[in-house]
Design a protein around this motif. Structure first.
Motif, short mmCIF file in Angstrom:
data_model
loop_
_atom_site.label_atom_id
_atom_site.label_comp_id
_atom_site.label_asym_id
_atom_site.label_seq_id
_atom_site.Cartn_x
_atom_site.Cartn_y
_atom_site.Cartn_z
N MET A 1 -39.29 52.10 -17.23
CA MET A 1 -40.16 52.28 -18.41
C MET A 1 -39.81 53.36 -19.31
O MET A 1 -40.00 54.20 -19.83
CB MET A 1 -41.85 53.01 -17.65
N GLN A 2 -37.94 53.74 -19.06
CA GLN A 2 -37.38 54.34 -18.96
C GLN A 2 -36.86 54.39 -20.63
O GLN A 2 -36.93 52.87 -21.27
CB GLN A 2 -36.13 55.04 -18.29
N ARG A 3 -37.32 55.46 -22.07
CA ARG A 3 -36.55 55.01 -22.65
C ARG A 3 -35.41 55.95 -23.62
O ARG A 3 -35.48 56.61 -22.87
CB ARG A 3 -37.63 55.29 -24.11
N CYS A 4 -34.43 55.11 -24.17
CA CYS A 4 -33.43 56.44 -24.81
C CYS A 4 -33.33 55.78 -26.50
O CYS A 4 -33.87 54.39 -26.36
CB CYS A 4 -32.24 55.45 -24.09
N ILE A 5 -32.66 56.66 -27.27
CA ILE A 5 -32.08 56.31 -28.77
C ILE A 5 -30.79 55.29 -28.06
O ILE A 5 -30.39 56.72 -27.87
CB ILE A 5 -32.24 57.25 -29.55
N VAL A 6 -30.53 54.86 -29.22
CA VAL A 6 -28.93 54.83 -28.92
C VAL A 6 -28.24 54.20 -30.29
O VAL A 6 -29.21 53.14 -30.95
CB VAL A 6 -28.43 53.52 -27.62
N GLY A 7 -27.13 54.20 -30.66
CA GLY A 7 -26.85 54.35 -31.90
C GLY A 7 -27.03 52.67 -32.39
O GLY A 7 -25.34 52.53 -31.27
N CYS A 8 -26.38 52.39 -33.48
CA CYS A 8 -26.37 51.06 -33.87
C CYS A 8 -24.48 51.45 -34.28
O CYS A 8 -24.70 49.73 -35.07
CB CYS A 8 -27.16 50.57 -34.57
N GLY A 9 -24.32 52.24 -34.65
CA GLY A 9 -22.32 52.65 -35.40
C GLY A 9 -22.38 51.59 -36.36
O GLY A 9 -21.50 51.55 -37.04
N LEU A 10 -23.62 51.96 -37.67
CA LEU A 10 -23.56 51.83 -38.86
C LEU A 10 -24.75 52.63 -39.61
O LEU A 10 -25.92 53.33 -39.63
CB LEU A 10 -23.67 50.14 -39.10
N SER A 11 -24.48 52.93 -40.51
CA SER A 11 -25.67 53.73 -41.74
C SER A 11 -25.57 52.69 -42.57
O SER A 11 -24.70 51.77 -43.25
CB SER A 11 -24.80 55.30 -42.37
N ILE A 12 -26.64 53.01 -43.73
CA ILE A 12 -27.26 52.05 -44.44
C ILE A 12 -27.49 52.39 -46.02
O ILE A 12 -27.88 53.46 -45.67
CB ILE A 12 -27.83 50.85 -44.12
N GLU A 13 -27.41 51.78 -47.22
CA GLU A 13 -27.79 52.46 -48.82
C GLU A 13 -28.63 51.46 -48.92
O GLU A 13 -28.76 50.03 -49.56
CB GLU A 13 -26.91 52.61 -49.83
N ILE A 14 -30.36 51.50 -48.19
CA ILE A 14 -31.00 50.15 -48.98
C ILE A 14 -31.77 50.37 -49.94
O ILE A 14 -31.83 51.78 -50.50
CB ILE A 14 -32.69 50.79 -47.94
N PRO A 15 -31.81 49.33 -50.93
CA PRO A 15 -31.75 49.63 -52.28
C PRO A 15 -32.96 50.01 -52.42
O PRO A 15 -34.46 50.04 -51.64
CB PRO A 15 -32.05 48.11 -52.70
N SER A 16 -33.28 50.45 -53.80
CA SER A 16 -34.44 51.53 -54.18
C SER A 16 -35.44 50.77 -54.45
O SER A 16 -35.21 49.07 -55.16
CB SER A 16 -34.16 52.25 -55.14
N GLY A 17 -36.87 50.91 -53.73
CA GLY A 17 -37.96 49.78 -54.05
C GLY A 17 -38.01 48.91 -53.02
O GLY A 17 -38.25 47.57 -52.68
N CYS A 18 -36.81 48.98 -51.49
CA CYS A 18 -37.05 48.30 -50.46
C CYS A 18 -37.43 49.14 -49.44
O CYS A 18 -37.37 50.55 -49.50
CB CYS A 18 -35.58 47.29 -50.42
N VAL A 19 -37.38 48.42 -47.93
CA VAL A 19 -37.52 49.14 -47.14
C VAL A 19 -36.64 48.42 -45.69
O VAL A 19 -36.98 46.85 -46.08
CB VAL A 19 -39.20 49.51 -46.93
N GLY A 20 -35.88 49.16 -45.03
CA GLY A 20 -35.60 48.22 -43.71
C GLY A 20 -36.26 48.52 -42.41
O GLY A 20 -36.42 49.96 -42.21
N LEU A 21 -36.76 47.21 -41.93
CA LEU A 21 -37.59 47.06 -40.85
C LEU A 21 -37.00 46.52 -39.59
O LEU A 21 -36.22 46.08 -40.05
CB LEU A 21 -38.93 46.16 -41.43
N LEU A 22 -36.92 47.20 -38.62
CA LEU A 22 -36.02 47.43 -37.25
C LEU A 22 -37.01 46.56 -36.14
O LEU A 22 -37.96 46.95 -35.94
CB LEU A 22 -35.52 48.27 -36.91
N PHE A 23 -36.86 45.20 -36.07
CA PHE A 23 -37.64 44.78 -35.64
C PHE A 23 -36.56 44.49 -33.69
O PHE A 23 -35.65 43.90 -33.85
CB PHE A 23 -37.51 43.04 -35.75
#
Length: 145
Positions: A40-62
């Motif tokens: 039940m422990q949580r943490c936030i960890v980096g994925c080592g990248l930044s992205i430029e989502i195109p206008s009119g789009c959304v990035g969804l993390l699953f």
């Protein structure tokens, strides 16, 4: 593959993510550090990248289904939304839903990114909404079988 371009800035030592197979919707994202999660422990960890989502789009993390079903590690927010204006590092808020302590090594693929268009809506205030067969019946209203 036909699609829009996705500008990707990767951190030192990280690779540009890729689709595991032709036709896959999600890009596998890896974590940058080893983490150990108690039940039940949580943490936030980096994925080592930044992205430029195109206008009119959304990035969804699953979540990645294998990690979730085999080890109980999933995303704490179920599905993450990355707006096109965000330029920071993509991070994964992980949670351990198992009864065991789980260590996830740096470089492990923990989630997948799906980029898709969305429809912005003009909000129109009204006094009443149109009627439907379902109406206001909510959770479980159609039964379980």
């Amino acid at each position: 593959m036909i699609g829009r371009k996705l500008n990707v800035k990767v951190a030192d030592g990280m690779q540009v993510p890729r689709y595991a197979h032709d036709g896959d919707a999600g890009l596998d994202l890896r974590i940058t550090e080893t983490v150990t999660l108690e039940p039940m422990q949580r943490c936030i960890v980096g994925c080592g990248l930044s992205i430029e989502i195109p206008s009119g789009c959304v990035g969804l993390l699953f979540p990645r289904s294998g990690l979730a079903s085999k080890q109980g590690i999933t995303l704490a927010h179920s599905v993450g939304v990355i707006d096109s204006g965000y330029r920071g590092e993509v991070c994964a808020p992980l949670i351990n839903l198992s009864y065991e302590t789980v260590t996830i090594e740096a470089g492990t693929r923990v989630c997948q990114l799906v980029v898709m268009p969305y429809v912005p809506c003009e909000l129109v205030p009204v006094e009443e909404l149109s009627g439907t067969e379902r109406g206001t019946d909510g959770f479980g209203s159609t039964g379980v079988v």
